[in-house]
Every structure is written in C-alpha cells, then in structure tokens.
Design an enzyme around this catalytic site. Structure first.
Site, mmCIF file in Angstrom:
data_model
loop_
_atom_site.group_PDB
_atom_site.id
_atom_site.type_symbol
_atom_site.label_atom_id
_atom_site.label_comp_id
_atom_site.label_asym_id
_atom_site.label_seq_id
_atom_site.Cartn_x
_atom_site.Cartn_y
_atom_site.Cartn_z
ATOM 1 C CB SER A 63 -41.320 13.679 0.912
ATOM 2 O OG SER A 63 -40.374 12.583 0.381
ATOM 3 C CG ASP A 76 -40.610 13.816 -7.137
ATOM 4 O OD1 ASP A 76 -39.548 12.901 -6.924
ATOM 5 O OD2 ASP A 76 -41.474 13.851 -6.405
ATOM 6 C CG HIS A 107 -38.981 14.666 -3.954
ATOM 7 N ND1 HIS A 107 -40.138 13.883 -3.893
ATOM 8 C CD2 HIS A 107 -38.398 14.597 -2.807
ATOM 9 C CE1 HIS A 107 -40.297 13.562 -2.712
ATOM 10 N NE2 HIS A 107 -39.234 13.793 -1.985
#
Length: 307
Positions: A153, A251, A281
């Site tokens: 991320s 995501d 995600h």
C-alpha cells in the site's frame, strides 16, 4: 471471481467507519490492538530491534534473520497504512513471512508518520535506511548481491519512490522493487481509473475514504503532482530496478498499479504484474493466512531468484 468468502465474512463483521474528522491517534491505537502476541508469531533464527543511524536521523528498524548463515541477501521493507498508520508491530507478521519464504534478511523500517512528521520525513527515512543497509553491509552480514525494496500500500509508494530516488542519485545497488497493491497516484481522479469506480464500495478500502485517509500525508506537504508522491507520474522510468507489482481484483487502487507495470515495461524495465483474484486491498497484511494468498510470498521468492 467473487470476493473470497473468508474475506467477505470478515468484512461483514466490521463496524461502520467513524463519523466526523479522523483521529490518527485513536486509529493507530485500534490498529495496534490487533497485533499478534509475541508467543504466537512465526519463529525465525533471530529478530532484533536496532537503531539505524542515517543521514535522515535515527530510524528504528527490526531485522529478521531467517536461518543461521554466514551471509544473506537483504530486503528492506516499508509497511503500509496511508502514511499515518502502521508500525513495526502491525506488520511484523508480513516481515517474518518474507524472511522465511525468501531466505533473505529483512530490514523492516519504522519510518516517521504523518501528520506529526511532514513530507518528506517518512520517505527520507526509508531511503536513508536503504543506503544505511548497503553501507553497513558487513555488520548485517550482507552477501553483496540482492538488495531489494518492498512495501504494501503506502509502503509500496515508498518502495517505488525510493527506487526512483536512488536511480536519480546514482545509487545503483537496489536490485529489485516489490510493490504490493501500491498507491501510486494520490490525486484520486475517479475518471482516470475504472477500478476506483468498480471497487468503490463494499471491499474494505473504499474510494470515498481515500482522500480523508491520505489527507494527513497530503496536508503535510506531499504534492500529488510530485513523482516522489505519485510515482506513476514520473516521466522517465528507464533504468529502474526490475519490479514485481501485486494487485487485487477488488481494490480501488488496482488499475494504477497495473498501469505502472505497463509503463515500466514500455520503458524497458522488467516488470511482472500479478493480479490476485477474489482479493481486496490489504490482503497481504490481513489475509495471507488464506493459502491462495499466502503464495504471494512464494511468488516474491521466485521473483527475487531470477537474477
């Protein structure tokens, strides 16, 4: 394929997002509350907390040695958390799995967080630790070969930015960059990426939450037009290290990661883009206990072994 049933079950039990302004302190406390007890963590040969004395200052790092050996390759890991969340503790299990599966010594970086530390403090810490790892190679028992950077991320944002910054500085020791569902375009233009619309609601990370969660970083001075903030905006990608980019089907950030992979290949950089079906995600951090998602660590090992 549909969202994995185990992920869907967990998401169904999550409370509604908090109303009103986000409080980073309380959100961090909630994040830390889910840390696995020490006695339940994956055992390795050695895990050591040290202070890296770098050009950026003193940076806490945690060093994971998978097995006893005279030397190891190195992987420097940057945790995710929208630049204001996450720690050595919240991502300890990810670093342990990386060390066990790849056989590399993993250096996890406790970089400074927004909003208390303004941009580019966190990025500076990450880059400085990579330089420190190379300079301290003898004390780290580095074998002088692999020096990879990896992150999930926002940590993937830092990994891409560190690789680019190193290239621009003429520091050519980074051999691989590994980006797990990276955030690579922080202006969050929903018209630019279909995944921001297709995966907007119901999969954990929601498109409407991107701006408020990243506001702590952006309001600290990070300009979304800056390629060190939004690596996909870098004009020239030639000469960057080979990349493994892992994305997730559900995501909102999926398409920007896959676009970055295509642009790297167009620039002559070896880039593997791997979309994990049924995942959303954060699956490396939260759902790698599911066998089909744990294989991300095997894929990482295989990618690192190509050179």
């Amino acid at each position: 394929m549909p969202l994995h049933p185990e992920i869907a079950k967990v998401l169904a039990g999550l409370p509604a997002p908090p109303e009103g302004p986000l409080d980073p302190v309380s959100l961090r406390a909630a994040d830390e509350a889910h840390v696995t007890p020490l006695e339940e963590r994956l055992p390795l040969h050695a895990v050591e907390d040290v202070t890296a004395r770098t050009a950026s200052g003193e940076v806490p790092v945690r060093i994971y040695t998978p097995v006893e050996a005279d030397s190891h390759g190195l992987l420097v890991y940057f945790h995710g958390g929208a630049f204001f969340l996450g720690s050595l503790e919240t991502h300890d299990h990810v670093a342990r799995s990386l060390a066990e599966e790849t056989g590399l010594k993993v250096v996890s970086v406790g970089y400074r967080l927004a909003p208390e530390a303004a941009f580019p403090a966190g990025l500076d810490d990450c880059y400085a630790v990579v330089r420190w790892a190379a300079e301290e190679g003898e004390s780290l028992a580095w074998d002088g070969t692999t020096l990879a950077v990896a992150g999930d991320s926002s940590g993937g944002t830092f990994a891409a930015a560190v690789a680019a910054r190193a290239h621009d500085d003429g520091f050519d020791r980074i051999t691989h960059q590994i980006l797990y569902y990276p955030s690579l375009d922080l202006d969050f233009d929903v018209d630019r990426y279909a995944s921001l619309r297709e995966n907007a609601v119901g999969y954990g990370l929601e498109t409407a939450g991107l701006k408020p969660f990243n506001a702590f970083y952006l309001d600290s001075g990070a300009d979304p037009a800056d390629p060190l903030v939004s690596p996909v905006k870098r004009a020239d990608l030639t000469g960057l290290p080979p990349a493994l980019i892992v994305t997730a089907q559900y995501d909102p950030l999926r398409d920007e990661g896959e676009l970055y992979g295509r642009r790297l290949r167009e620039a002559g950089v070896e880039a593997t883009v791997s979309r994990y079906e049924g995942a959303g995600h954060g699956f490396v951090q939260h759902f790698s206990w599911i066998p089909e998602y744990h294989r991300v660590f095997v894929q990482t090992r295989d990618f690192l072994g190509r050179r």
